[in-house]
Design a protein around this motif. Sequence first.
Motif, PDB file in Angstrom:
ATOM      1  N   ASP A  38      72.032  39.094 -26.147  1.00  0.00           N
ATOM      2  CA  ASP A  38      72.111  38.732 -27.561  1.00  0.00           C
ATOM      3  C   ASP A  38      73.324  37.852 -27.849  1.00  0.00           C
ATOM      4  N   ALA A  39      74.455  38.186 -27.258  1.00  0.00           N
ATOM      5  CA  ALA A  39      75.657  37.373 -27.449  1.00  0.00           C
ATOM      6  C   ALA A  39      75.480  35.980 -26.843  1.00  0.00           C
ATOM      7  N   ALA A  40      74.830  35.909 -25.682  1.00  0.00           N
ATOM      8  CA  ALA A  40      74.598  34.612 -25.033  1.00  0.00           C
ATOM      9  C   ALA A  40      73.634  33.760 -25.857  1.00  0.00           C
ATOM     10  N   ASN A  41      72.605  34.376 -26.425  1.00  0.00           N
ATOM     11  CA  ASN A  41      71.684  33.628 -27.285  1.00  0.00           C
ATOM     12  C   ASN A  41      72.394  33.107 -28.526  1.00  0.00           C
ATOM     13  N   ALA A  42      73.264  33.923 -29.130  1.00  0.00           N
ATOM     14  CA  ALA A  42      74.028  33.492 -30.307  1.00  0.00           C
ATOM     15  C   ALA A  42      74.951  32.328 -29.943  1.00  0.00           C
ATOM     16  N   LYS A  80      72.964  29.105 -29.459  1.00  0.00           N
ATOM     17  CA  LYS A  80      72.606  28.523 -30.760  1.00  0.00           C
ATOM     18  C   LYS A  80      73.808  27.832 -31.386  1.00  0.00           C
ATOM     19  N   ALA A  81      74.966  28.473 -31.344  1.00  0.00           N
ATOM     20  CA  ALA A  81      76.164  27.928 -31.986  1.00  0.00           C
ATOM     21  C   ALA A  81      76.723  26.707 -31.249  1.00  0.00           C
ATOM     22  N   GLU A  82      76.669  26.715 -29.925  1.00  0.00           N
ATOM     23  CA  GLU A  82      77.345  25.675 -29.154  1.00  0.00           C
ATOM     24  C   GLU A  82      76.444  24.579 -28.596  1.00  0.00           C
ATOM     25  N   GLY A  87      68.380  27.725 -30.043  1.00  0.00           N
ATOM     26  CA  GLY A  87      69.255  28.354 -29.067  1.00  0.00           C
ATOM     27  C   GLY A  87      69.169  29.857 -29.008  1.00  0.00           C
ATOM     28  N   GLU A  88      68.735  30.480 -30.098  1.00  0.00           N
ATOM     29  CA  GLU A  88      68.630  31.939 -30.103  1.00  0.00           C
ATOM     30  C   GLU A  88      67.512  32.451 -29.193  1.00  0.00           C
ATOM     31  N   PHE A  89      66.708  31.537 -28.665  1.00  0.00           N
ATOM     32  CA  PHE A  89      65.623  31.908 -27.746  1.00  0.00           C
ATOM     33  C   PHE A  89      65.895  31.439 -26.320  1.00  0.00           C
ATOM     34  N   THR A  90      67.141  31.098 -26.017  1.00  0.00           N
ATOM     35  CA  THR A  90      67.480  30.556 -24.699  1.00  0.00           C
ATOM     36  C   THR A  90      67.245  31.560 -23.585  1.00  0.00           C
ATOM     37  N   PHE A  91      67.708  32.783 -23.766  1.00  0.00           N
ATOM     38  CA  PHE A  91      67.611  33.786 -22.708  1.00  0.00           C
ATOM     39  C   PHE A  91      66.531  34.807 -23.054  1.00  0.00           C
ATOM     40  N   THR A  92      65.279  34.420 -22.774  1.00  0.00           N
ATOM     41  CA  THR A  92      64.150  35.312 -23.029  1.00  0.00           C
ATOM     42  C   THR A  92      63.411  35.660 -21.739  1.00  0.00           C
TER      43      THR A  92
END
Length: 123
Positions: free
Chosen positions: A29-33, A36-38, A44-49
């Motif tokens: 969850d932190a990595a997805n956030a 998205k931010a960077e 970006g919130e779906f990067t690590f699914t």
Amino acid sequence: MKRILPFLLCLTALAQTSTVVIVPAALRDAANALAKAEFDPVGGEFTFTAALMTPPATNVTHYWCATPFSATNRAKLDTLTNTPPFAGVTLVLDYDLTNGAVPFEFLATHGLAPHAPPMFTAP
């Protein structure tokens, strides 16, 4: 020359390398956030699914993505993955998309495989 230029541009695009990024499940969850931010404010919130497991276990232990990075974003990624809590993130070798290498080969070198939930068996 007009015919060669599009061909050269296409070869340049194909020669791009990608980076496999592996995050522990606890950091997903932190990595997805952060993604998205960077890197990708749109999705970006779906990067690590894509879930991974450490065989022979069948529980999810990690998540991953494989994507090309610009030199600037790769430098940013290197900095971020040297900073807690993301110091546990693994950056697997950059690979050339044209050499036929599959990210799963790189995952296997780290003892990981795509998550395959146990098959349901009827009682």
